[in-house]
Write a protein that holds these residues in place. Structure first.
Motif, PDB file in Angstrom:
ATOM      1  N   VAL A 138      23.348  88.675  38.909  1.00 39.50           N
ATOM      2  CA  VAL A 138      23.659  88.283  40.119  1.00 39.50           C
ATOM      3  C   VAL A 138      23.654  86.618  39.778  1.00 39.50           C
ATOM      4  CG1 VAL A 138      21.636  89.297  41.529  1.00 39.50           C
ATOM      5  CG2 VAL A 138      21.031  88.772  38.949  1.00 39.50           C
ATOM      6  N   SER A 139      25.357  86.343  40.367  1.00 38.26           N
ATOM      7  CA  SER A 139      25.214  85.036  40.177  1.00 38.26           C
ATOM      8  C   SER A 139      25.997  84.155  41.098  1.00 38.26           C
ATOM      9  CB  SER A 139      26.917  85.863  39.329  1.00 38.26           C
ATOM     10  OG  SER A 139      27.637  86.014  40.110  1.00 38.26           O
ATOM     11  N   GLY A 140      26.738  83.527  41.197  1.00 40.60           N
ATOM     12  CA  GLY A 140      27.091  82.361  42.316  1.00 40.60           C
ATOM     13  C   GLY A 140      27.979  83.240  43.983  1.00 40.60           C
ATOM     14  N   PHE A 169      20.271  81.304  47.319  1.00 38.25           N
ATOM     15  CA  PHE A 169      19.682  79.979  46.631  1.00 38.25           C
ATOM     16  C   PHE A 169      19.974  79.096  46.653  1.00 38.25           C
ATOM     17  CE2 PHE A 169      17.234  83.790  44.018  1.00 38.25           C
ATOM     18  CZ  PHE A 169      16.571  83.486  43.568  1.00 38.25           C
ATOM     19  N   ASP A 170      21.124  78.718  46.968  1.00 38.91           N
ATOM     20  CA  ASP A 170      21.534  77.575  46.520  1.00 38.91           C
ATOM     21  C   ASP A 170      21.018  77.287  48.623  1.00 38.91           C
ATOM     22  OD1 ASP A 170      22.612  77.613  44.158  1.00 38.91           O
ATOM     23  OD2 ASP A 170      24.266  78.549  44.367  1.00 38.91           O
ATOM     24  N   LYS A 171      22.045  77.489  48.950  1.00 39.93           N
ATOM     25  CA  LYS A 171      21.611  77.333  50.704  1.00 39.93           C
ATOM     26  C   LYS A 171      20.432  77.037  51.035  1.00 39.93           C
ATOM     27  CE  LYS A 171      26.364  79.875  52.256  1.00 39.93           C
ATOM     28  NZ  LYS A 171      26.226  81.312  52.735  1.00 39.93           N
ATOM     29  N   THR A 304      24.449  81.194  32.860  1.00 36.66           N
ATOM     30  CA  THR A 304      25.368  81.208  33.996  1.00 36.66           C
ATOM     31  C   THR A 304      27.042  81.317  32.382  1.00 36.66           C
ATOM     32  OG1 THR A 304      24.644  78.662  32.129  1.00 36.66           O
ATOM     33  CG2 THR A 304      23.748  79.516  34.398  1.00 36.66           C
ATOM     34  N   ASP A 305      27.640  80.755  33.486  1.00 38.38           N
ATOM     35  CA  ASP A 305      28.800  80.762  33.045  1.00 38.38           C
ATOM     36  C   ASP A 305      29.385  79.772  31.441  1.00 38.38           C
ATOM     37  OD1 ASP A 305      30.081  81.800  35.417  1.00 38.38           O
ATOM     38  OD2 ASP A 305      31.121  80.041  36.398  1.00 38.38           O
ATOM     39  N   ASN A 306      29.780  80.437  30.937  1.00 37.26           N
ATOM     40  CA  ASN A 306      30.316  80.321  29.464  1.00 37.26           C
ATOM     41  C   ASN A 306      31.591  80.558  28.920  1.00 37.26           C
ATOM     42  OD1 ASN A 306      29.391  82.641  28.010  1.00 37.26           O
ATOM     43  ND2 ASN A 306      27.631  82.545  28.791  1.00 37.26           N
TER      44      ASN A 306
HETATM   45  N1  LIG Z   1      16.511  79.396  36.849  1.00 37.27           N
HETATM   46  C1  LIG Z   1      17.478  80.132  38.437  1.00 37.27           C
HETATM   47  N2  LIG Z   1      17.308  81.084  39.680  1.00 37.27           N
HETATM   48  C2  LIG Z   1      18.208  81.061  40.352  1.00 37.27           C
HETATM   49  N3  LIG Z   1      19.244  80.841  40.187  1.00 37.27           N
HETATM   50  C3  LIG Z   1      19.889  80.075  39.235  1.00 37.27           C
HETATM   51  C4  LIG Z   1      18.957  80.070  38.535  1.00 37.27           C
HETATM   52  N4  LIG Z   1      20.315  78.979  37.376  1.00 37.27           N
HETATM   53  C5  LIG Z   1      20.791  79.080  38.321  1.00 37.27           C
HETATM   54  N5  LIG Z   1      21.172  80.139  39.355  1.00 37.27           N
HETATM   55  C6  LIG Z   1      21.724  80.262  40.178  1.00 37.27           C
HETATM   56  O1  LIG Z   1      22.804  80.856  39.425  1.00 37.27           O
HETATM   57  C7  LIG Z   1      24.281  80.194  39.938  1.00 37.27           C
HETATM   58  C8  LIG Z   1      25.513  80.293  39.590  1.00 37.27           C
HETATM   59  O2  LIG Z   1      25.401  81.592  38.693  1.00 37.27           O
HETATM   60  P1  LIG Z   1      27.291  81.736  37.547  1.00 37.27           P
HETATM   61  O3  LIG Z   1      27.997  80.578  36.445  1.00 37.27           O
HETATM   62  O4  LIG Z   1      27.289  83.021  37.228  1.00 37.27           O
HETATM   63  O5  LIG Z   1      27.684  81.757  38.827  1.00 37.27           O
HETATM   64  P2  LIG Z   1      29.380  81.316  39.433  1.00 37.27           P
HETATM   65  O6  LIG Z   1      30.462  81.526  38.548  1.00 37.27           O
HETATM   66  O7  LIG Z   1      29.527  80.355  39.739  1.00 37.27           O
HETATM   67  O8  LIG Z   1      29.364  82.427  40.042  1.00 37.27           O
HETATM   68  P3  LIG Z   1      29.799  84.191  40.356  1.00 37.27           P
HETATM   69  O9  LIG Z   1      30.293  84.610  38.481  1.00 37.27           O
HETATM   70  O10 LIG Z   1      29.919  84.948  40.855  1.00 37.27           O
HETATM   71  O11 LIG Z   1      31.903  83.919  40.074  1.00 37.27           O
HETATM   72  C9  LIG Z   1      23.743  79.997  40.810  1.00 37.27           C
HETATM   73  O12 LIG Z   1      23.966  80.285  42.693  1.00 37.27           O
HETATM   74  C10 LIG Z   1      22.624  79.121  40.927  1.00 37.27           C
HETATM   75  O13 LIG Z   1      21.985  78.192  41.588  1.00 37.27           O
END
Ligand SMILES: Nc1ncnc2c1ncn2[C@@H]1O[C@H](COP(=O)(O)OP(=O)(O)OP(=O)(O)O)[C@@H](O)[C@H]1O
Ligand SMILES: [Mg+2]
Lengths: 339, 237
Positions: A138-140, A169-171, A304-306
């Motif tokens: 579950v990501s962006g 979440f962002d929207k 999150t991204d790393n």
């Molecule tokens: N504590 C949290 N609760 C809910 N959502 C979160 C939280 N922390 C980060 N996010 C959400 O996670 C997303 C970012 O995650 P990530 O960095 O994995 O995504 P991305 O790299 O932009 O997308 P993808 O990995 O799909 O290419 C954003 O939409 C952010 O709002």
């Protein structure tokens, strides 16, 4: 067996990151430069601005990762880089840089799938975790229910038909005035809200049983806000946030548990930025415990991204003999399981 | 002195190897393939054909702009990666100044024009005063409309030698609107060429202008659209 050291680079979105990972499981360094403050001014990531920042920062970030690892570039076994999916401009900076640096240092390059990286963050956090298992990403940009059959072997069991969970979440955060980035802010304010205050829909969708849909939920939140403001009703931000978050969690947990039953997995993991959500983590913890399924999750910094996660994924590709050519290109819409 | 130079700021991907006074090798590709796929393989091919090793190179040189944002970054990211990997310094060379070398030694004003879309060009103007490699800048690199450029060229009055990928775009406009004598380039001196970058790179390296790879920065001459729009909004308030 000889130790494998991977210097990994990640630049698919708005984090410039580099890490050194030993044998796919041990972090020797993990450097993340986040551009979030810059993009906050625009309410979201601006690809051209992100690309410019990556080019400015990449040498410092990579040098710091090498330095922190107490190793030298020549001691590395390979250089790994995210080549998709993601934003093309940002990806191209990482890919061009990584290929050139590896070429100069006479090291092989391994192109890594960003989502494969998210999943592999679990290998770093949980040394004992081995496939097969089921993973919810579950990501962006993604909401995937994935069967991890073996290292580097994935099958998507369910995916979102519209918005990704993080996108929702962002929207919603923007709509209730919390601003960008939405996920962490909704997570925080929800703690003082009532998750049962408003009944938002739990969407069922037409496609595969395990597919998701979040755009209906997002519209329901927007409708609620409109109606409330037209009727001059007081909007309790905390309650809206908590109720929205609960609706997302219910659907994610519900689908995952059904799929666990059906496919009979004994292990379940979560990954991606949204996996750092505290209520979501607690909900899965409980649901898996009830089922007697072993639950795995990375610490928030690896959700999150790393680049450490990219280094872990690259290790297993390295062992499988995957090597990329000097013509490796960025592939913005790369599919999981494709090369 | 050995210099490995590259330019991927426009349609052409180009790599060159300079050794002392001569361009020992040069590969130019002007074909649709993306620079990210071609640049490094070309560089590898060049070194292999020459039998030279990257380890023996004294300096890296790179056209750092202006140009296509993406193309520029592919070149700059490549040179930054090579620089870090080799521990060698990089000489930044203006794309426009390198283009000016397409008309080295002419008596008149050399004017590179690069298509910047939205009826604009990235441009500058140079003159060659003597046999030195480095031309003298008389109009600094700028992002402007072709008409603004024409005004400046008319004020200068000298014969103009054009080069750059803006030429095919503005050929007819130049022919019917420019008030001073001019010469248009042919297929041999219309585009970017890393040999020019290598020659200027050598001159600048000898002046001590090479920098650490981490400091190499693209010169875009134009802000990102989102930033321009945001500023316009703030100014309107
Ligand atoms: N504590 C949290 N609760 C809910 N959502 C979160 C939280 N922390 C980060 N996010 C959400 O996670 C997303 C970012 O995650 P990530 O960095 O994995 O995504 P991305 O790299 O932009 O997308 P993808 O990995 O799909 O290419 C954003 O939409 C952010 O709002
Ligand atoms: Mg991500």
């Amino acid at each position: 067996m000889e130790d494998v050291y991977i210097l990994a680079i990640e630049s698919s979105c708005d984090e410039t990151a580099a890490a050194v990972v030993k044998n796919g499981r041990e972090i020797l360094s993990n450097v993340i430069y986040s551009q979030i403050d810059l993009h906050t001014l625009y309410g979201g990531v601006v690809p051209e601005i992100a690309s410019r920042k990556h080019i400015d920062k990449i040498n410092q970030v990579v040098s710091k990762a090498i330095e922190d690892s107490k190793m030298e570039l020549k001691d590395m076994s390979a250089v790994a880089v995210t080549y998709g999916p993601g934003l093309v401009g940002p990806l191209l900076v990482g890919v061009s840089f990584a290929k050139a640096m590896a070429y100069a240092a006479k090291l092989p390059v391994i192109g890594v799938h960003h989502i494969e990286g998210h999943i592999c963050a679990n290998y770093i956090a949980n040394q004992e975790l081995e496939p097969p298992f089921m993973c919810l990403v579950v990501s962006g940009g993604h909401t995937h229910l994935v069967k991890v059959a073996d290292y580097g072997e994935y099958e998507i069991l369910g995916r979102t038909e519209d918005d990704a969970a993080g996108e929702a979440f962002d929207k919603v955060a923007r709509a209730i005035g919390l601003g960008y980035p939405g996920g962490p802010k909704i997570d925080r304010v929800s703690k003082s809200g009532n998750p049962e205050a408003i009944k938002f829909p739990r969407a069922k969708v037409g496609g595969s049983e395990y597919d998701f849909s979040f755009s209906g939920l997002k519209s329901a939140v927007l409708n609620y806000l409109n109606t409330a403001s037209m009727n001059n009703e007081k909007i309790v931000t905390e309650d809206v946030a908590a109720s929205f978050q609960q609706a997302v969690i219910d659907v994610l947990v519900g689908h995952s548990m059904e799929a666990l039953d059906r496919y009979n997995f004994k292990k379940f993991a979560i990954a991606g930025g949204v996996a750092s959500n505290s209520s979501l983590r607690a909900a899965f913890e409980e649901a898996c415990a009830q089922k007697g399924v072993e639950f795995f999750l990375p610490p928030p910094i690896l959700c999150t991204d790393n680049a450490a996660m990219i280094g872990s994924a690259a290790y297993y590709e390295y062992k499988r003999g995957t090597r990329s050519g000097l013509d490796l290109n960025a592939v913005p819409n790369l599919k999981l399981g494709e090369r | 002195m050995k210099i490995l130079a590259m330019d991927s700021s426009g349609l052409v991907a180009s790599v060159a190897f300079l050794e002392d006074e001569k361009i020992k090798g040069l590969i130019n590709i002007n074909y649709q393939k993306t620079h990210s796929q071609t640049l490094l393989p070309m560089l590898d091919e060049l070194l292999k054909t020459l039998g030279d090793s990257l380890d023996d190179v004294d300096y890296l040189a790179c056209a750092n702009g202006p140009g296509s944002f993406t193309g520029l970054r592919i070149g700059v990211a490549t040179v930054k990666g090579l620089g870090l990997g080799l521990g060698k310094k990089v000489v930044e060379v203006s794309t426009l100044e390198a283009l000016a070398l397409n008309w080295q030694g002419v008596d008149g004003v050399v004017c590179p024009i690069m298509d910047a879309r939205r009826s604009q060009v990235y441009t500058a103007a140079y003159i060659f005063e003597d046999q030195d490699a480095v031309p003298k800048e008389i109009i600094a690199p700028v992002n402007c409309t072709i008409d603004e450029l024409f005004e400046k060229l008319a004020a200068n009055g000298k014969k103009v030698f054009f080069t750059g990928d803006g030429v095919p775009v503005y050929r007819e406009y130049i022919e019917s609107n420019l008030k001073v004598p001019f010469v248009l380039p042919s297929a041999v001196n219309e585009y970017q060429n890393a040999a020019n970058v290598a020659v200027l790179g050598k001159a600048y390296a000898m002046e001590g202008k090479a920098v650490d790879a981490s400091l190499v920065t693209p010169v875009y001459l134009r802000k990102p659209q989102a930033e321009r729009e945001r500023e316009a909004l703030l100014n309107a308030e």
